[in-house]
Structures are given as structure tokens and as C-alpha cells.
Design a protein around this motif. Structure first.
Motif: not given
Lengths: 375, 442, 496
Positions: A362-363, B274, A343, A359-360, A355-356, A329-332, A352, A339, B272
Motif C-alpha cells: 500500500r505504501a 508490526l 513492497a 502495508l508495504l 500483514q507487513v 517499522d518493517l515489522g520483523g 508471517g 522488504a 517481531n
């Protein structure tokens, strides 16, 4: 230095702990872990390493009460020249067994060396494979060997091989119950994986002797207590999938040689046991040596490998300790701190990570809003 | 020498005879991708109806039902064909042929020689009627609990399906039924065969969809026990992409490679990510759009003179819905040219056919595989929708991920075992793609 | 699991503090829960060794078998457990009320019993003990007391209820806690009640890290069972059992049994306390709005099963028949979908999860036509149009049905989706819950500027043909199976 010499050097003075069917089956649990592959190849006692590092091991411990019961059950099935087992083969599996020869391959005495037992087992099984005798034969406690990573590994299975016509069947006696036709799926999987090791080892032996390996059936006879009783019941277990898994894992196992090439030449995991067998090596120094080989930790290791606790401590603060799903879920992102900082907006994402990070964030925002509304 | 047509024809005749003369309550037909499954369903239905008997036809989705209704109604002019549907269902105009009647209650279709509906709809039917003949299409996608409900309506059943596609799904952990011969989580065919071991499935021998370049791979990877051959030979299908001059990109290269060989693998650098990884999504969309921009032409038995590839003949496939949504957005951003390209999950692409497909590899960018991602049916659907070429997009590192995958699935006594194993199938496809690889720069 | 759960775990690990996963508790908690902490003898199939039972944290009932390998002692154990459980079941069943006014009202118990065990293995213990006792005969050569068989029937019912996502009948503490809080460790470690509770309620004066480390030491924190710690077995239990078997007179036997009882109590007591602490923690979390309705349904199920047992209903079969399997699967699916939808409608964090996966969107109403009508079959129908501006990336598309949690799941259909500079505009046509007239009843249509949320998650109810009975099992599913009535062999079943 040859590969064997390097492996012996890694192990140091500690006694060699050979592979057995259980450890080979356990390869399936985490085939991508270099640390485990290397330590197993070197015959290193992983439990001892963990102990040397002061980490408690939770696996491999069985209740003495359970062991006693298991032995009692096996003895019952094998009593009187396996009379009970024959009845099961006839009645539950439907094999047309009339009378059988019983071939005892148990150690003759305490001096009976494993190499001579192996030779005896091979001779008996091969002779049987070559004969056309219609009567069935039971081989109790044969010794087998299997090539793992280029090394001959002897396995001493607690099992019976049964030959009828021109088919060999592996018989596995287990002490978990079959209740109303079902059994614990994890335990059945374990039995199937171990049986696959035996099937493969027997096939390898026949093949080496120039005989047809397919004489060994991929249907294994599983004998367990029935319901709440200690009366045995037998079921056929299809181990084709486990065989395929095992074969490909042996085929694709990262070669020990290439693993060794990545390591400093003077590396050693010797726990420096004292006369009483207690490790005396400085834990920090030993840990540093162990950490030189990369592990692939996931929480499942805690139930599958003696080093689970060691690798968990090493991975502290890293995302893998939270489990495979979280890691995906934490995409790498590797570090928990990273993380969280992505967030909460404390850290700017790398190229890189954009994107994650989005998402974090927003979450995290949604989380704060939802919890804030009721706080 | 028999032609593929002859062999398919002989098999169809055998199946018809086995079903109508054999006195069997159940006949099962296994069909590889594009082997004429729905043609067979339509034909058997039509022949029985034309001979005077009522026939019930069961499909799994409304789209499949509509498709079969049209097929059968066209073949039976003058005979009424019923379309059983839920209240308020608006069939597309193409279905409303003069001899088609639509109703939500089967008793409102008393004169229909053929009645077609989804399994879910048949499972609600309240009627005193029974049908002497029933044909179940996509029977491997139907769960056995559904079969249990509809069996009493039918006397003899022909079940046709593709065993290599995705198994039916439930969010429930079905452990309590594992090993039971009537396990409700299993497919209708699996349960029927377990309980009736004397029924030996027929196999359709020819794939009309897959080109020669894909047949061997799809067969060895996903149908290890079947024998089927392509309906066309190597030269009959061809893809022509006008060459580009300067500024040829990796996307162009992979398209050229796939045009020549039927396969292409656009490999992005390892990372790696999403699962909606923006770079992979963009590359997937780029391939689809570039195929159109370059004026790709396909030549085949349907169009021996060649025809221009249109958006409607391209599909983009992925494993997850959010990936589909991301690719859809990426395509929309690339302008009108992409309008009409079908983007969907493997689940929903089942049964569909296109000229060229672009696939986001289910394991791309992942750290671990899960049973969901390894399900062989998923990859099978994705790699067997095309008539000409299939281009896979993914990040580097998938073989390593497979090697590190633990093999510790639970095992149930007397459990249903299905081959091939997802790992083996994935490896087989990857090994093949390794020879058709183009590396994309970071 | 979802990104929100994963984020919560990361936050918990980073801050060393548990993080809430839901705003509300979606589980009903009984005012009088009954806790069972069971222990079994290693190596046997569910051989009960001891249990701590009861509705009173301060005064647990302790049941210790006098000889766990002895069949009669197992019946005795079941009998004593029956005395503890059947009484509250009967008491609950006696207090009923009408489901409503009018002639169609049924009776429903005022409250139903709720059992708690420490972990999923405890549920498995209940299930297997139910299997062991329900198929016995209450007369004839292998007769057991009726209460033992009744216990078996009830334990089986509780264990089967525990398979449902929305269960409130039999609960594993670890799962109930994990539904509300994320700890900074993996699910695997959360399966150990002591380690999980170390995050939520560390011992006085101890930080979480120290508490977790202590919790993972079975010598300090005995396992939550039913399996005992192997070291305990070797050092204490095995010698005690040996002494029990060799005790030469009742006095010696009693002395050993007292020793055994004391050591087993010591093994169970910490788990007993942790389970109650878990219940207390959960009780403090506010209850979600739809919980009472679900509990009402659970009371209905209890009421009707009690009537079945009272009417002399047969014990449950060993395995499900074809029809029963399919029916149960349908019910499991339906109740799971309903529970998921209700959780989403009730809980802002659950709906946030759906927004992140694209199954829901939230935004502001930027346009509304509350009086819009469209021609219907017989007359015009009220079909207001609402346009929502959202920044959420939804993958819902035109034609999709969506529901408004704030308006009790009011149904709408997506008419169009347009991308704008800062998100999307989604046009919706409202379909129901606006009253019967041609103007919408007040409050039933969102107003301009209102914050709204829509989701595709919904309860589904499917009407189907009847499932076949055992005798109607069709040929495709093996035909009618042999009768499932318990047979003499079941009653005579060997137990050791």
C-alpha cells in the motif's frame, strides 16, 4: 578448561585490555550484544580487532588539544591540596567543610603495582569509614574494584573520594562546560554513568569489609569549567537511576559461561601481533572468527563501540543498518532486498509476513502515485 | 482496629482542615488509582460552597468536568453550579440538572457558587473576578504552563492527582528548559513542589478500585514511595466464569486463571511484528468477547449477590491509536455481543474504571523499547483500571527485549527525576505475570 | 518517522540511489543565502578558530583567529564576523514595503536574510557564540565594539528561530536535505554532511558506495565542524599553535599564521562546497504552494525584531523566565502544528503518510446532497452531506472534525462510518467555506465521482489569557526571579 582459560585462549597472544569505568558505563549502550559482552569479558582490544579487519574506528579518539586542556583544568582544581575543590564543596554544594585531610593515593613511583595500590586504597577508605572523625578527608586517585560477570575488575578512576561525617561523595572532574547552569546532556549522562560505576565499586568494597554500603552517597559532585572560562563550578548529580541501570545490567548480563558454550572450542580472536604490534592474522579468517559470535548492531554502535564499523559491514544489506526505527517499522523483516521485493510485489510473503507485506505494498503504491503525478 | 473506611475518612478530614484552616496557598493530594480522588474533589468543593464561599473547579477533560458537575450539583440542590464550556459545547443530558447553568463566559455565571471547567477553558477566561478557593483535579496531567495561566484567578488551591499516571505531553523537544524549576514541559504539581519545597503532599491511603490481588503489585511497581491498602479484602471480590467442557482454548484458560487470581497473561509465540499484529489483536479481542460469551459473573461489595459482567464493564487498552482501531475492528467483526466494550489508549483510559480489563502489552512483538513504550505511567494506567481482573496479551520475548534495552537517556543538571524507572516497573509487572501465564499455540 | 520514510530508506539502500520523501520542498530558499562554516578549538567552550562566510560561493570570506586562546582575539573574531553578517541584515531591513493597502498596513521587509550552516552543531555554534557576545557592555572597562554585542543579539535570534519546525532563518544543510531525500544509510550517518552528500552528489566518476567510503575518511573529507578532526589537531593544528605562541617577531608570527590559515582553509573548503551544492540541489526541487506565505511571516518576524534591536532592545536573557518559557513553548507547538498541516495539505507524499497512519483518508464521492440545510439558532444553515467510499483504514470516528486540503482546509464532521465489502463509506457534513448564502458557491462542494482527501490534521490557534511577565511570575513558579539585565560580571566574563 575453566572459563578464564577459555577467555585467555580467545584473546591469544594479545595483551589483556581490562575493563575500566568507561567500558563498564558503555555496557549500557548495548547490553544485548553478545559479541561485545564476550570480547569485553575476555579483555580483548576491540580496536585492534577492527584494525586487523581493516576497518577504521571513529570512536575513542580525543583531540590532543582537548586532552591537554582537560589535564590543565583538573590540575587547577586539585592544586594546593585541592584548595579550589574545597571552596567549591563549601560554596556550591553547601557542605560544611572546615579543614580536611588529604590522602594521596596516586602511584608512588612507576614500580607501584596496581595490586598494592588497591590494597592501600582499600585500607585507607575502610579505616576512614570505621572512624568517627568529624574532619573531612579527600582521597585522591584511589583504586577500586568491581565484580563483573563473576570476575574482579579493577578500575582506576580519575577521581576523588571525599568523606564528610559518615558520608562518602564521589567527585568527578570533567572538562565540558556548564553554561548558564546547563551542560551537554549526553556528556552529563556519560559522567553520571561513570560515577555510578565508582559508587557501586565503593559500595561493594565497604560491603565486603562488613561496613554499611549506603555510606557512599548516590549524589555525585560534578566539577566542570564555568561558562567560557576555566574557573571550576560544582553541581550535585543524582545518579540513582544510573546505579539501578548498572546494577540490573550486571545482574542480568548473560553469563560468559553460557555464551562460551555456544562457541566452537578452538575459536580464537588472536590478531597475531608482530614485534611492532601490527596484526598479521588473515583478515578473512579473523572476520570469520568474529562473526561466530552474534552481534546486535544498530547505527548507535558507531559512536559507542570500536567494532561498530565491523558489525555494520557484516550487516550490510540488512534492515538494522538503516536504524532502529526502520527496523521496527518493517515489522520483523531482516533483509532490505526482501522488504523491497515485498513492497514492489516481486515476492510472495511467507505466512508471517502477510500483514507487513500488505502495508508495504500500500505504501509503495501511494508513493508511486504521488511521485508519478509530478514526474 | 481501624477499617479502611475510617482511615480514608480521617485522611479526608485532615486534608479539608489543611486546606480550609491552614492558610496555605497550595495543598497537594497524591492519590493512587481509584482512591476516591474525584469523590474528594466533589466533597471539598461542596463543603466550601455550602459554607458560603465561591469555588472554582478545574479538571482536564470535558468528560471529567461533566462528571464533577453532576457530582457537585447533586450534593448542592438549590445552589447554582456553573459549567464553563467552549462555544457550541453540547453537554450530555445527564449534566442538565435543574441547578446547572452552562455558559462559555465565566461572567455569564455570576450567581454560581461553584464553577467547573477544563484547564484549557480556565486558561482563556477573561474576567476581573478571582476565586478564594480552587480545586484542580488530575493535576499531574496538567502541564505547568497551564497552571501558570490560571494561578492568578485563585487565592488558595487544592491540587489532587495521581502521580503514577502518564505525564503531560508535548511534541516539542524541551531541552532548552531542562533543569529550570519552572520547566513548562513538567506537570503542574512537579513545578509547584520544586518551587515550594515546604509543601508535603498528602496521600490518600485506600484504593477502592483495585482488588487485593492488584494492590501490592501496582504499589511496588509504580508507587515505590507510597503506602496504600485495598479497601476490600481477598474474599470480597470474586469472579465466577461458568466452566466450559470440551474444546477449552488458551483464551478460556487465561480467563479462568484471571478469574481465580486477578491476573492472566496470554502469551503468543515470539515474533517481531508490526504493532497492529493481526494475531495479537485477534487474541485480545477474543479474550474480551469470550468473557461475555461465557457469562462471567462478578461479586463485590457493590453486588454481594453477584452480577453478570456486561460489555460496558470491560475495557480493552493499548498503547497506540492504530492498535485501538485494529482492536475495535476486530471486536466489530465478532458481532453485537462486543457492542459497548470500551477500547482505548492508555492516555484516554486515565481516570476510568472497569470490572475487567484486557491489555495489549505495549512491548509485544517489538524489537526495541523506546522511551514512549517504557514510560511507567503507560503501563500503570493499563494495569490499574480494573476492580476484578486484568488480562494481558502479548508475544513472548518481552523480558529479553528489556534486558537488551540500552540505558543511555540524556541527563540534565538539576533535571526533574521521576521514579520508578520505566524499566524497573516493566520488569516488576512481567515478573508477576510470569506466574499467571498461559501459552497460546501458534 | 513513518512507514513511508522507512520504505524510502529501504528503496534507497537497495537501489543505491536517494529517494524523495516529499514531492515538494517545504523550505524557502533565499535568492542570496549566507553560508557559515565554523571551526572551533577542541577542549574549549565554543572557542572560534576559523570560519568561512559569505553569500558568494566563489568568494568566501575567510576569518582565522590570530590566537584562539586569547580573549581579545575572540572579540576580534566576533567583530569580523559581525562585519560580514550585520551588513546584509541592515541592507535587508532598509528595503521595506507595506503589508497591504489601507491605514492598518504595516511595513515588512522585501526579503529577509537566511543563514546556512552545515549541520546542527553549526546551529549550536551560532547559539553559543551569540550567548558569548550579547551580554557584553559597549562602554566601561570591559567594553566591546557595539557591533560585537549586536552580533550576539542577532545570532541568538537566528538560533532561536532555528528551534521552530517551520524555520527559514537559520538552516542546517544536513537537516534540509534529510527533509527531502532518504539515503540508504541511517539518520546517524546522514548527520555527516559529506556522507549524506555522497548519496546525492557523488564526486564525478565515483559510485555512491565508493563516495560514502571516501566521505567517512576524515583525512580525505574533513569533518563538517565545528569540531576538527583529532588527527588533524595532532599532526597539524597543535604544532602550528605552538609555533604561533613561540614566534619571536611579527614576521615569524605572520608566516605561521599564513600556514595556519592555509591549513584551516583546506579543512573548511570541502564543507563550504558541499553546503552550496546542497542549497543548489534543494533549489531545484519545486517549492510547495504554502512556502511563500510562511516566508512572509518570517519576514514579519525579522522586521519586528530589527525594530526591537534598532530601538535599543535589551539582549535576550540567559535563560527563559517562567512566562517566557510557557509563551515560547506555546509558539513552538502552534508553529509546529501549522507547519505539519500545511505540509500535509501541500504534498501528496505527506498526506499519504497520514493515510497510512489512519489520520487521513482518500476516496471517491459516491453520494452528495449539496443543498442540505439544517435548522440553526436563528435560521437554517447550509450543511451539505458528502459520502466518500475509501479503501483506507482510518481510525477517525464519528464526530471527528476533518479538513479538505484541496479546498483550503474546508471543515467537515464525520457523521457515520460504515464498513462495506471493499472498504468503508464515510458520511461527512460540510461546515464552512461555501459562501454566505443558502446555496453553496460553485466548486465549494465536491461533486459526484470526485476524488477527495480528508484529514484530521489541522492548524490550531488557541486564544489564552496573557502570559505573566517576569515580575508577575506567580508563587507556584517561584515568584518573580532576579532581574535579567546584564550585569558587570557578564561583561567581565572570563573567556579562557
Amino acid at each position: 578448561m575453566s572459563v578464564d582459560e577459555r577467555l585467555n585462549a580467545l584473546r591469544g597472544t594479545a595483551p589483556r585490555k581490562p575493563h575500566n569505568a568507561r567500558t563498564l558505563a558503555a555496557l549500557a549502550a548495548n547490553p544485548g550484544c553478545r559479541r561485545r559482552t564476550l570480547l569485553d569479558a575476555a579483555g580483548i582490544d576491540k580496536g585492534q580487532i577492527a584494525q586487523g579487519l581493516g576497518v577504521r574506528i571513529s570512536i575513542g579518539q580525543m583531540s590532543s588539544i582537548a586532552i591537554a586542556r582537560g589535564k590543565g583544568f583538573e590540575a587547577k582544581v586539585k592544586a594546593d591540596g585541592c584548595a579550589e575543590l574545597l571552596r567549591l564543596l563549601r560554596e556550591h554544594i553547601g557542605l560544611p567543610v572546615a579543614e580536611v585531610h588529604y590522602h594521596d593515593l596516586n602511584p608512588a613511583d612507576t614500580d607501584d603495582r596496581i595490586t598494592s595500590r588497591l590494597r592501600r586504597s582499600q585500607r585507607a577508605l575502610q579505616a576512614s569509614a570505621e572512624s568517627n572523625e568529624p574532619t573531612g578527608t579527600l582521597f585522591d586517585h584511589p583504586i577500586l574494584q568491581l565484580t563483573v560477570n563473576g570476575v574482579q575488575v579493577r578500575i582506576e578512576p580519575d577521581l576523588i573520594a571525599f568523606k564528610l561525617g559518615n558520608q562518602f561523595f564521589i567527585v568527578e572532574i570533567k572538562s565540558f562546560a556548564i553554561l548558564d547552569g546547563t551542560a551537554n546532556s549526553g556528556k552529563v549522562a556519560g559522567a553520571a554513568q561513570q560515577s555510578a560505576v565508582y559508587v557501586l565499586a565503593m559500595r561493594e568494597m565497604l560491603q565486603t569489609a562488613g561496613l554499611d554500603p549506603d555510606m557512599v552517597s548516590d549524589q555525585v559532585v560534578l566539577v566542570c569549567p564555568k561558562d567560557f572560562s576555566n574557573h571550576p563550578v560544582a553541581e550535585l548529580l543524582d545518579v540513582r537511576k544510573q546505579l539501578a541501570t548498572l546494577k540490573r545490567q550486571l545482574d542480568r548480563m548473560e553469563s560468559v559461561e553460557s555464551l562460551l558454550r555456544l562457541l566452537p572450542p578452538d575459536l580464537s580472536f588472536d590478531p597475531r601481533l608482530d614485534a611492532a604490534g601490527r596484526p598479521t592474522r588473515d583478515p578473512q579468517e579473523l572476520a570469520a572468527a568474529v562473526y561466530q559470535v552474534t552481534a546486535r548492531y544498530s547505527p548507535e554502535c558507531l559512536d559507542a563501540c570500536e567494532l561498530g564499523g565491523v558489525c555494520r559491514a557484516e550487516a550490510s544489506g540488512m534492515v538494522p543498518v538503516l536504524g532502529r526505527v526502520v527496523r521496527e517499522d518493517l515489522g520483523g523483516i531482516d533483509s532490505i532486498k526482501e522488504a523491497v521485493e515485498l513492497a514492489t510485489g516481486l515476492r510472495e510473503p511467507d505466512a508471517g509476513q502477510q500483514q507487513v507485506a500488505d502495508l508495504l505494498r500500500r505504501a509503495y503504491g501511494m508513493r508511486e502515485t504521488a511521485l508519478g503525478a509530478v514526474r | 482496629m481501624t477499617t479502611p473506611h475510617d482511615r480514608a475518612e480521617i485522611k479526608t478530614a485532615q486534608i479539608l482542615t489543611a486546606f480550609t484552616d491552614g492558610g496555605h496557598r497550595g495543598v497537594v493530594v497524591d492519590s493512587p488509582p481509584g482512591a476516591g480522588k474525584s469523590t474528594l474533589v466533589g466533597r471539598v468543593g461542596t463543603e466550601i460552597a455550602a459554607a458560603g464561599d465561591p469555588v472554582a473547579v478545574v479538571a482536564q477533560t470535558n468528560a471529567q468536568v461533566d462528571d464533577l458537575v453532576v457530582k457537585i450539583a447533586n450534593r448542592l440542590p438549590g445552589l447554582p453550579v456553573g459549567r464553563l464550556s467552549r462555544d457550541g459545547y453540547q453537554p450530555p443530558p445527564t449534566v442538565l440538572l435543574p441547578n446547572v447553568q452552562v455558559a462559555s463566559r465565566v461572567d455569564d455565571l455570576p450567581d454560581c457558587r461553584v464553577v467547573v471547567g477544563t484547564a484549557a477553558k480556565w486558561a482563556q477566561v477573561q474576567t476581573a473576578r478571582t476565586w478564594p478557593w480552587a480545586i484542580v483535579d488530575e493535576a499531574y496531567q496538567m502541564r505547568s504552563d497551564m497552571l501558570l495561566l490560571i494561578v492568578p484567578l485563585f487565592e488558595q488551591m487544592l491540587l489532587v492527582g495521581d502521580p503514577g499516571q502518564l505525564d503531560p505531553f508535548s511534541p516539542i523537544d524541551g531541552e532548552r528548559w531542562a533543569g529550570l524549576p519552572w520547566d513548562p514541559m513538567q506537570s503542574a504539581v512537579a513545578v509547584l513542589l520544586r518551587n515550594n519545597p515546604h509543601i508535603v503532599p498528602h496521600e490518600l491511603p485506600v484504593t477502592w478500585r483495585l482488588p487485593a490481588s492488584a494492590t501490592r503489585l501496582v504499589q511496588t511497581a509504580f508507587y515505590p514511595f507510597s503506602q496504600f491498602a485495598p479497601g476490600t479484602h481477598d474474599g470480597e471480590r470474586a469472579t465466577h466464569v461458568p466452566t466450559v467442557g470440551i474444546r477449552r482454548t488458551a483464551v478460556d484458560e487465561v480467563i479462568d486463571l484471571a478469574a481465580g487470581s486477578g491476573w492472566g497473561f496470554l502469551e503468543l509465540p515470539h515474533r517481531n511484528t508490526l504493532r497492529t499484529d493481526a494475531e495479537t489483536v485477534a487474541a485480545t479481542a477474543d479474550v474480551a468477547v469470550r468473557l461475555l460469551q461465557r457469562g462471567t459473573e462478578t461479586r463485590c461489595e457493590q453486588a454481594p449477590g453477584g452480577r453478570r459482567l456486561t460489555a460496558a464493564r470491560i475495557a480493552v487498552g493499548a498503547a497506540h491509536r492504530d492498535q485501538v482501531a485494529a482492536i475495535t475492528r476486530a471486536l466489530r467483526a465478532r458481532g453485537e455481543i462486543a457492542d459497548g466494550i470500551r477500547v482505548d489508549t492508555a492516555n484516554r483510559l486515565q481516570g476510568a474504571e472497569f470490572d475487567i480489563t484486557v491489555i495489549l502489552h505495549p512491548l509485544s512483538g517489538r524489537i526495541d523499547a523506546t522511551p514512549f513504550h517504557l514510560t511507567p505511567g503507560r503501563l500503570c494506567v493499563l494495569t490499574s483500571r480494573h476492580r476484578h481482573a486484568c488480562i494481558v496479551v502479548g508475544r513472548r520475548g518481552i523480558p529479553e527485549l528489556l534486558d537488551a534495552h540500552p540505558g543511555t537517556e540524556p541527563v540534565h543538571l538539576k533535571g526533574f527525576i521521576k521514579f520508578p524507572d520505566g524499566w524497573e516497573a516493566n520488569q516488576a509487572v512481567l515478573a508477576h505475570l510470569a506466574n499467571h501465564r498461559v501459552s497460546a499455540p501458534h | 518517522m513513518t512507514i513511508l520514510t522507512s520504505l524510502a530508506k529501504a528503496l534507497a539502500a537497495y537501489s543505491m540511489t536517494p529517494q524523495q520523501l516529499t514531492v515538494y520542498r517545504h523550505l524557502h530558499i533565499s535568492s542570496k543565502p549566507i553560508v557559515i562554516v565554523p571551526l572551533t578549538l577542541a577542549g574549549e567552550t565554543n572557542a572560534p578558530l576559523a570560519a568561512m562566510v559569505g553569500p558568494d560561493r566563489a568568494r568566501p570570506t575567510l576569518i582565522v583567529t590570530r590566537q584562539p586562546r586569547n580573549r581579545a582575539e575572540r572579540i576580534e573574531f566576533a567583530g569580523r564576523l559581525a562585519s560580514e553578517l550585520l551588513f546584509p541584515i541592515e541592507t535587508a531591513a532598509q528595503q521595506t514595503q507595506a503589508t497591504g493597502p489601507g491605514p492598518n498596513a504595516r511595513l515588512r521587509v522585501v526579503d529577509a536574510p537566511q543563514l546556512w550552516v552545515p549541520n546542527p552543531a553549526g546551529i549550536e555554534f551560532i547559539r553559543t557564540l551569540g550567548r558569548m557576545t550579547r551580554l557584553r557592555f559597549i562602554e566601561g572597562p570591559w567594553a566591546v565594539p557595539k557591533k560585537v554585542r549586536d552580533l550576539g543579539i542577532w545570532l541568538t535570534w537566528f538560533a532561536e528561530q532555528a528551534e521552530f519546525a517551520d524555520t527559514g532563518a537559520l538552516i542546517a544543510a544536513t537537516q534540509a536535505i534529510a527533509a527531502v531525500w532518504a539515503t540508504g544509510q541511517s539518520d546517524l550517518e546522514d548527520g555527516n554532511l559529506a556522507a549524506q552528500m555522497a548519496w546525492l552528489a557523488p564526486p564525478e566518476g565515483m559510485d555512491v558506495a565508493a563516495a560514502v567510503s571516501r566521505a567517512e575518511n576524515p583525512q580525505l573529507c574533513p569533518p563538517a565542524g565545528p569540531s576538527t578532526d583529532p588527527t588533524f589537531d595532532r599532526l597539524f593544528l597543535e604544532p602550528a599553535l605552538r609555533d604561533l605562541a613561540t614566534a619571536r617577531n611579527p614576521a615569524a608570527h605572520n608566516a605561521v599564521h599564513r600556514r595556519l590559515t592555509a591549513m584551516l582553509e583546506e579543512q573548511m573548503r570541502p564543507t563550504w562546497e558541499l553546503t552550496w551544492t546542497a542549497i543548489d540541489l534543494l533549489r531545484d526541487v519545486p517549492e510547495a504552494p504554502r512556502v511563500p506565505k510562511r516566508w512572509e511571516q518570517q519576514r514579519d518576524r525579522f522586521t519586528s525584531f530589527h525594530r526591537y534591536v534598532a530601538d535599543g532592545g535589551r539582549p535576550q536573557a540567559k535563560r527563559d523566565s517562567a512566562g517566557r518559557s510557557a509563551q515560547r513553548l506555546a509558539e513552538l507547538e502552534q508553529r509546529m502544528a501549522a507547519f505539519e498541516a500545511q505540509r500535509a495539505y501541500d504534498d501528496p507524499l505527506v498526506i499519504a503518510d497520514h493515510r497510512l497512519t489512519g489520520e487521513a483518508f482518500a476516496g471517491q464521492v459516491v453520494d452528495v446532497d449539496p443543498a442540505r440545510r439544517v435548522p440553526g439558532l436563528r435560521r437554517n444553515m447550509l450543511r451539505p452531506l458528502v459520502t466518500v467510499a475509501t479503501g483506507d483504514q482510518t481510525h477517525l470516528d464519528v464526530g471527528q472534525h476533518v479538513y479538505d486540503p484541496a479546498r483550503n482546509g474546508q471543515q467537515a464532521v464525520i457523521e457515520s462510518v460504515t464498513e462495506t465489502e471493499d472498504g468503508w463509506r464515510i458520511e461527512l457534513e460540510l461546515h464552512n467555506q461555501m459562501g454566505s448564502g443558502l446555496t453553496a458557491k460553485p466548486g465549494s462542494v465536491p461533486t459526484l465521482g470526485e476524488d477527495v482527501t480528508y484529514t484530521s490534521v489541522t492548524e490550531t490557534f488557541v486564544r489564552r489569557r496573557p502570559w505573566p511577565t517576569r515580575d508577575e511570575t506567580p508563587w507556584t513558579h517561584g515568584g518573580p526571579p532576579p532581574d535579567s539585565t546584564p550585569v558587570v560580571e557578564d561583561a567581565a566574563e572570563d573567556w579562557s
